[in-house]
Design a protein around this motif. Sequence first.
Motif, PDB file in Angstrom:
ATOM      1  N   LEU A 189      46.656   8.128   9.419  1.00  0.00           N
ATOM      2  CA  LEU A 189      46.094   9.010  10.438  1.00  0.00           C
ATOM      3  C   LEU A 189      44.611   8.731  10.676  1.00  0.00           C
ATOM      4  O   LEU A 189      43.855   9.610  11.074  1.00  0.00           O
ATOM      5  CB  LEU A 189      46.299  10.473  10.039  1.00  0.00           C
ATOM      6  CG  LEU A 189      47.733  10.993  10.106  1.00  0.00           C
ATOM      7  CD1 LEU A 189      47.788  12.454   9.694  1.00  0.00           C
ATOM      8  CD2 LEU A 189      48.320  10.811  11.501  1.00  0.00           C
ATOM      9  N   ALA A 190      44.203   7.489  10.459  1.00  0.00           N
ATOM     10  CA  ALA A 190      42.818   7.106  10.756  1.00  0.00           C
ATOM     11  C   ALA A 190      42.587   7.163  12.262  1.00  0.00           C
ATOM     12  O   ALA A 190      43.472   6.855  13.063  1.00  0.00           O
ATOM     13  CB  ALA A 190      42.540   5.693  10.239  1.00  0.00           C
ATOM     14  N   ALA A 191      41.382   7.568  12.647  1.00  0.00           N
ATOM     15  CA  ALA A 191      41.047   7.689  14.063  1.00  0.00           C
ATOM     16  C   ALA A 191      40.954   6.308  14.720  1.00  0.00           C
ATOM     17  O   ALA A 191      40.578   5.327  14.071  1.00  0.00           O
ATOM     18  CB  ALA A 191      39.715   8.408  14.220  1.00  0.00           C
ATOM     19  N   PRO A 192      41.279   6.218  15.997  1.00  0.00           N
ATOM     20  CA  PRO A 192      41.099   4.944  16.711  1.00  0.00           C
ATOM     21  C   PRO A 192      39.617   4.635  16.882  1.00  0.00           C
ATOM     22  O   PRO A 192      38.798   5.554  17.032  1.00  0.00           O
ATOM     23  CB  PRO A 192      41.778   5.190  18.057  1.00  0.00           C
ATOM     24  CG  PRO A 192      41.710   6.672  18.249  1.00  0.00           C
ATOM     25  CD  PRO A 192      41.832   7.271  16.873  1.00  0.00           C
ATOM     26  N   LEU A 193      39.269   3.374  16.859  1.00  0.00           N
ATOM     27  CA  LEU A 193      37.871   2.963  17.037  1.00  0.00           C
ATOM     28  C   LEU A 193      37.473   2.953  18.504  1.00  0.00           C
ATOM     29  O   LEU A 193      36.295   3.045  18.838  1.00  0.00           O
ATOM     30  CB  LEU A 193      37.669   1.572  16.424  1.00  0.00           C
ATOM     31  CG  LEU A 193      37.796   1.511  14.902  1.00  0.00           C
ATOM     32  CD1 LEU A 193      37.908   0.068  14.437  1.00  0.00           C
ATOM     33  CD2 LEU A 193      36.612   2.199  14.246  1.00  0.00           C
ATOM     34  N   ALA A 194      38.448   2.827  19.372  1.00  0.00           N
ATOM     35  CA  ALA A 194      38.220   2.829  20.819  1.00  0.00           C
ATOM     36  C   ALA A 194      39.592   2.944  21.481  1.00  0.00           C
ATOM     37  O   ALA A 194      40.624   2.768  20.826  1.00  0.00           O
ATOM     38  CB  ALA A 194      37.509   1.556  21.271  1.00  0.00           C
ATOM     39  N   LEU A 195      39.609   3.233  22.754  1.00  0.00           N
ATOM     40  CA  LEU A 195      40.858   3.303  23.513  1.00  0.00           C
ATOM     41  C   LEU A 195      40.688   2.582  24.845  1.00  0.00           C
ATOM     42  O   LEU A 195      39.663   2.752  25.526  1.00  0.00           O
ATOM     43  CB  LEU A 195      41.258   4.761  23.779  1.00  0.00           C
ATOM     44  CG  LEU A 195      41.706   5.607  22.580  1.00  0.00           C
ATOM     45  CD1 LEU A 195      41.860   7.060  23.004  1.00  0.00           C
ATOM     46  CD2 LEU A 195      42.994   5.068  21.995  1.00  0.00           C
ATOM     47  N   TRP A 196      41.672   1.787  25.203  1.00  0.00           N
ATOM     48  CA  TRP A 196      41.712   1.151  26.508  1.00  0.00           C
ATOM     49  C   TRP A 196      42.507   2.057  27.429  1.00  0.00           C
ATOM     50  O   TRP A 196      43.625   2.472  27.100  1.00  0.00           O
ATOM     51  CB  TRP A 196      42.354  -0.225  26.413  1.00  0.00           C
ATOM     52  CG  TRP A 196      41.637  -1.144  25.457  1.00  0.00           C
ATOM     53  CD1 TRP A 196      41.828  -1.247  24.126  1.00  0.00           C
ATOM     54  CD2 TRP A 196      40.595  -2.070  25.788  1.00  0.00           C
ATOM     55  NE1 TRP A 196      40.979  -2.177  23.583  1.00  0.00           N
ATOM     56  CE2 TRP A 196      40.202  -2.711  24.579  1.00  0.00           C
ATOM     57  CE3 TRP A 196      39.950  -2.430  26.973  1.00  0.00           C
ATOM     58  CZ2 TRP A 196      39.213  -3.673  24.542  1.00  0.00           C
ATOM     59  CZ3 TRP A 196      38.958  -3.395  26.941  1.00  0.00           C
ATOM     60  CH2 TRP A 196      38.589  -4.011  25.725  1.00  0.00           C
ATOM     61  N   VAL A 197      41.931   2.423  28.578  1.00  0.00           N
ATOM     62  CA  VAL A 197      42.578   3.380  29.465  1.00  0.00           C
ATOM     63  C   VAL A 197      42.622   2.832  30.889  1.00  0.00           C
ATOM     64  O   VAL A 197      41.701   2.159  31.346  1.00  0.00           O
ATOM     65  CB  VAL A 197      41.862   4.751  29.444  1.00  0.00           C
ATOM     66  CG1 VAL A 197      41.899   5.353  28.047  1.00  0.00           C
ATOM     67  CG2 VAL A 197      40.425   4.628  29.927  1.00  0.00           C
ATOM     68  N   ARG A 198      43.724   3.145  31.563  1.00  0.00           N
ATOM     69  CA  ARG A 198      43.892   2.727  32.966  1.00  0.00           C
ATOM     70  C   ARG A 198      44.318   3.942  33.773  1.00  0.00           C
ATOM     71  O   ARG A 198      45.349   4.541  33.492  1.00  0.00           O
ATOM     72  CB  ARG A 198      44.944   1.617  33.064  1.00  0.00           C
ATOM     73  CG  ARG A 198      45.184   1.098  34.486  1.00  0.00           C
ATOM     74  CD  ARG A 198      45.883  -0.260  34.451  1.00  0.00           C
ATOM     75  NE  ARG A 198      47.213  -0.200  33.889  1.00  0.00           N
ATOM     76  CZ  ARG A 198      48.342  -0.223  34.606  1.00  0.00           C
ATOM     77  NH1 ARG A 198      48.291  -0.268  35.921  1.00  0.00           N
ATOM     78  NH2 ARG A 198      49.516  -0.208  33.999  1.00  0.00           N
ATOM     79  N   PRO A 216      45.299  -1.671  13.848  1.00  0.00           N
ATOM     80  CA  PRO A 216      45.255  -0.217  13.601  1.00  0.00           C
ATOM     81  C   PRO A 216      46.494   0.263  12.848  1.00  0.00           C
ATOM     82  O   PRO A 216      47.556  -0.360  12.962  1.00  0.00           O
ATOM     83  CB  PRO A 216      45.220   0.373  15.017  1.00  0.00           C
ATOM     84  CG  PRO A 216      44.821  -0.765  15.917  1.00  0.00           C
ATOM     85  CD  PRO A 216      45.360  -1.993  15.270  1.00  0.00           C
ATOM     86  N   PRO A 217      46.344   1.378  12.117  1.00  0.00           N
ATOM     87  CA  PRO A 217      45.076   2.060  11.844  1.00  0.00           C
ATOM     88  C   PRO A 217      44.322   1.348  10.726  1.00  0.00           C
ATOM     89  O   PRO A 217      44.941   0.783   9.823  1.00  0.00           O
ATOM     90  CB  PRO A 217      45.529   3.448  11.400  1.00  0.00           C
ATOM     91  CG  PRO A 217      46.865   3.209  10.775  1.00  0.00           C
ATOM     92  CD  PRO A 217      47.491   2.075  11.527  1.00  0.00           C
ATOM     93  N   ALA A 218      43.010   1.372  10.794  1.00  0.00           N
ATOM     94  CA  ALA A 218      42.195   0.666   9.810  1.00  0.00           C
ATOM     95  C   ALA A 218      41.183   1.651   9.220  1.00  0.00           C
ATOM     96  O   ALA A 218      40.019   1.688   9.624  1.00  0.00           O
ATOM     97  CB  ALA A 218      41.479  -0.517  10.458  1.00  0.00           C
ATOM     98  N   PRO A 219      41.610   2.482   8.277  1.00  0.00           N
ATOM     99  CA  PRO A 219      40.726   3.537   7.761  1.00  0.00           C
ATOM    100  C   PRO A 219      39.452   3.004   7.108  1.00  0.00           C
ATOM    101  O   PRO A 219      38.376   3.586   7.284  1.00  0.00           O
ATOM    102  CB  PRO A 219      41.603   4.279   6.754  1.00  0.00           C
ATOM    103  CG  PRO A 219      42.722   3.340   6.422  1.00  0.00           C
ATOM    104  CD  PRO A 219      42.950   2.535   7.653  1.00  0.00           C
TER     105      PRO A 219
END
Length: 384
Positions: free
Chosen positions: A101-110, A20-23
């Motif tokens: 400023l490309a959007a994330p493709l997913a987020l890992w959350v805890r 990331p980021p990977a526009p």
Amino acid sequence: MTGSSEIRLARAYLSAVAEPPAPALAVFVAALGPVEAAARVRRGEVPDPVGKVTSARREWDRSGEHLLAADKAGARLLIPEDEDWPALPFLAFDRSSLDHLAAPLALWVRGPARLAELTERSVAIVGSRASTGYGNHVANSLAYGVAELGCAVVSGAAYGIDGAAHRGTLAAEGVTVAVLACGVDRSYPAGHSGLLGHIAREGLVVSEYPPGAVPARHRFLVRNRIIAGLAGGTVVVEAGSRSGARRTASDAALLGRPVMAVPGPVTSALSVGCHRLLREPGTIAVTTAEEVLEEVGRIGIDLAPASQPEMPARATDGLPDTVLRVHDALSGRIVRDATRLSFESGLPLEIVRAALPTLARAGLVERLDGGWRRPEREPRRGGA
């Protein structure tokens, strides 16, 4: 979570196949959908811009392992297809034409908190790792204050200002979000292992990097856009002339979010970054939690009270200018007659004579043999 297991596996793969980021990859996924996009990336059937960022890892599919590792760590993969995805604040990424400023493709959350809900009222508090006692105190105090007012605090879990902001929020029993530059199953920095554990029990630890990912210098700059994107505004408490916190502020401004800075001692190298920000158009100086919330809160509701303490009233308040000039001409030691007062004040004698009774009624002058002088103790307005 509402996304199907097939979509979740595809997103897990896509989140790791490119750094990331990977526009270009984000545009590709938006056009084809995550499942079809993931299949084409694996086969190498992609446009050149996508191939450049995915070729090194396209055959390295650990999506299933990453999901299992996340589950073992008490984490989960949050994807745009989930109800809890912060779609509204992340719209700013989609509208940006800047690659970084490309959007994330997913987020890992805890953690137990719901990310979309937290972003409805949130602020990022960031600053230098090598902070001063002043900076730590201010960050802790601001975070405590905004948390008490119902605002979530987003930061990067680093030493210094970030850690102080997280601790201030937790002390107020508020909710804080730590955005990492490594996998959410890692404690980085190691000295914040206990702090990150506390955050994960009550708030959220977030990363766009899969479990097991190690921190790297460039990843700290990349994750700053996530901090800025999750928050309704960014406060920089302390920052040197070259600082990651300034990058977060820059990203926030580019995303259309308020940027705030705390003034510091002009002799402090760790306030140089804040003072430079304050010289830039649009940056707002803040010193209290109420002032912060006024910028990121609800329009017309979260208004900061007047921050300046009310000055005590003086007995001379409200008197005409000519009377004030006569009062200034009086002495507390020397008795002066009206002629001398006329000379000292530069006013005609008749105006001086008319002013003296007004001063006498206010208790601001006393008459003695030969003239007038100020009393030993002048009264305050509203009382002696």
